[in-house]
Design an enzyme around this catalytic site. Structure first.
Site, PDB file in Angstrom:
ATOM      1  N   LYS A  53       1.793 -13.456   0.836  1.00  0.00           N
ATOM      2  CA  LYS A  53       0.557 -13.655   1.606  1.00  0.00           C
ATOM      3  C   LYS A  53       0.450 -15.109   2.065  1.00  0.00           C
ATOM      4  O   LYS A  53       0.132 -15.390   3.221  1.00  0.00           O
ATOM      5  CB  LYS A  53      -0.670 -13.260   0.751  1.00  0.00           C
ATOM      6  CG  LYS A  53      -0.779 -11.754   0.533  1.00  0.00           C
ATOM      7  CD  LYS A  53      -1.819 -11.365  -0.518  1.00  0.00           C
ATOM      8  CE  LYS A  53      -1.780  -9.847  -0.756  1.00  0.00           C
ATOM      9  NZ  LYS A  53      -2.722  -9.364  -1.756  1.00  0.00           N
ATOM     10  N   GLN A  97      -6.493 -11.952  -6.241  1.00  0.00           N
ATOM     11  CA  GLN A  97      -5.498 -10.905  -6.455  1.00  0.00           C
ATOM     12  C   GLN A  97      -5.867 -10.044  -7.664  1.00  0.00           C
ATOM     13  O   GLN A  97      -6.198 -10.565  -8.734  1.00  0.00           O
ATOM     14  CB  GLN A  97      -4.113 -11.553  -6.651  1.00  0.00           C
ATOM     15  CG  GLN A  97      -2.958 -10.568  -6.749  1.00  0.00           C
ATOM     16  CD  GLN A  97      -2.672  -9.810  -5.461  1.00  0.00           C
ATOM     17  OE1 GLN A  97      -3.012 -10.245  -4.360  1.00  0.00           O
ATOM     18  NE2 GLN A  97      -2.048  -8.651  -5.585  1.00  0.00           N
ATOM     19  N   ASP A 120     -10.694  -9.002   1.822  1.00  0.00           N
ATOM     20  CA  ASP A 120     -10.228  -7.736   1.245  1.00  0.00           C
ATOM     21  C   ASP A 120     -11.206  -6.595   1.555  1.00  0.00           C
ATOM     22  O   ASP A 120     -10.865  -5.426   1.400  1.00  0.00           O
ATOM     23  CB  ASP A 120     -10.150  -7.860  -0.284  1.00  0.00           C
ATOM     24  CG  ASP A 120      -8.764  -8.194  -0.798  1.00  0.00           C
ATOM     25  OD1 ASP A 120      -7.783  -7.740  -0.192  1.00  0.00           O
ATOM     26  OD2 ASP A 120      -8.678  -8.900  -1.820  1.00  0.00           O
TER      27      ASP A 120
HETATM   28  N1  GUN Z   1      -3.711  -5.871  -5.610  1.00  0.00           N
HETATM   29  C1  GUN Z   1      -3.023  -4.889  -4.993  1.00  0.00           C
HETATM   30  N2  GUN Z   1      -3.405  -4.765  -3.703  1.00  0.00           N
HETATM   31  C2  GUN Z   1      -4.354  -5.702  -3.503  1.00  0.00           C
HETATM   32  C3  GUN Z   1      -5.125  -6.059  -2.366  1.00  0.00           C
HETATM   33  O1  GUN Z   1      -5.024  -5.491  -1.275  1.00  0.00           O
HETATM   34  N3  GUN Z   1      -6.013  -7.085  -2.563  1.00  0.00           N
HETATM   35  C4  GUN Z   1      -6.148  -7.713  -3.768  1.00  0.00           C
HETATM   36  N4  GUN Z   1      -7.047  -8.690  -3.852  1.00  0.00           N
HETATM   37  N5  GUN Z   1      -5.452  -7.386  -4.832  1.00  0.00           N
HETATM   38  C5  GUN Z   1      -4.553  -6.393  -4.696  1.00  0.00           C
END
Ligand code: GUN
Length: 287
Positions: A53, A97, A120
């Site tokens: 990311k 995350q 998100d």
């Molecule tokens: N863990 C797995 N997928 C995601 C996501 O799309 N966002 C976040 N914040 N954590 C994750």
């Protein structure tokens, strides 16, 4: 029949370029979209996702901050970090995350994120807006699936979409986004009685159940569109999805691979949501 492979890498590249153009428009006006990604602990898979990311932001000329807290960081420390980022004018998107260590209340942390920076789309305000079809931040993975379907020219309206998985990150928002496009939507879980009866009726089947190669060939209608959201590591260390790709591709009409399917789309849509957050926060949201 062998399914057409949906190339998530290629589609995500095109999507990134579209959003880079929008980011460049902001940058030309002195606003560099900024994303903060917070990770707590050292889960190897999460670390890879977070690194990807942050790298995507850098590649596109966005500003990014990578906050790493130790696995024994307290909830208060994490909330303090979120509070700082909420008021940081250089940060337009905040992503914590998941999963978080068990001693931290993930819901409380998600709710602490400024909804205007919640790229998100996980906090209650944005989930509510997703239900009514108004969210500025569709959750990145389901959003990526929708864009993939659209760019591949797959008809959604009127078709039966079956989502296997009911998580807040994928299953539930996925079902809502499909519903907004007038699909007839069924949500199943790994516990659904006679699951195959439901999946075999799907024109569009989304597997987001988190179990390696769970969807078998005899669970798929010939010609169906099969979207694999799973990323699992087998005991031999191989990366596989939730779909038994080698066999299902013999019956499906379209299928996404793992890796190289939904994964790259998730990152492209995080970029999209970050740029949109920067547009909105700076009053330049004239989409
Ligand atoms: N863990 C797995 N997928 C995601 C996501 O799309 N966002 C976040 N914040 N954590 C994750």
């Amino acid at each position: 029949m062998t399914a057409q492979i949906i190339d998530g890498k290629a589609i995500s590249q095109a999507v990134r370029l579209e959003w880079k153009a929008r980011a460049d428009r902001l940058i030309a006006r002195g606003i560099t979209p900024g994303l903060a990604v917070i990770i707590v602990g050292s889960d190897p898979a999460s670390r890879v996702y977070v690194a990807n990311k942050v790298k995507a932001c850098k590649d596109l000329g966005l500003y990014s901050v990578h906050v790493e807290l130790p696995g024994d960081a307290t909830e208060a420390e994490l909330l303090e970090k979120v509070a700082q980022l909420n008021t940081d004018p250089g940060i337009h998107g905040i992503l914590v995350q998941l999963p978080l260590p068990k001693h931290i209340d993930a819901h409380k942390v998600i709710e602490a994120i400024n909804p205007d920076k919640d790229v998100d789309g996980f906090n209650e305000k944005n989930v509510g807006a997703l239900v009514t079809g108004e969210t500025p931040f569709p959750s990145c993975t389901p959003y990526g699936v929708m864009v993939m379907l659209e760019k591949t020219g797959i008809e959604i309206e009127g078709r039966h979409a079956v989502v296997v998985g009911r998580s807040n990150i994928v299953g539930k928002p996925m079902a809502l986004l499909l519903l907004h496009k007038n699909a007839t939507v069924t949500i199943c879980t790994s516990k659904t009685v006679d699951l195959a009866k439901h999946t075999r009726d799907a024109d569009i089947l989304v597997a987001a159940v988190g179990r390696p190669e769970f969807i078998k060939k005899d669970m798929v209608k010939p010609g169906a569109v099969v979207i694999d959201v799973g990323i699992n590591r087998t005991s031999e260390g191989k990366l596989v999805g939730d779909v038994d790709f080698a066999n299902v591709k013999e019956v499906a009409g379209y299928i996404t691979p793992v890796p190289g399917g939904v994964g790259p789309m998730t990152i492209a849509m995080l970029i999209a949501n970050t740029v949109r957050a920067a547009e909105r926060l700076s009053g330049m949201n004239d989409e």
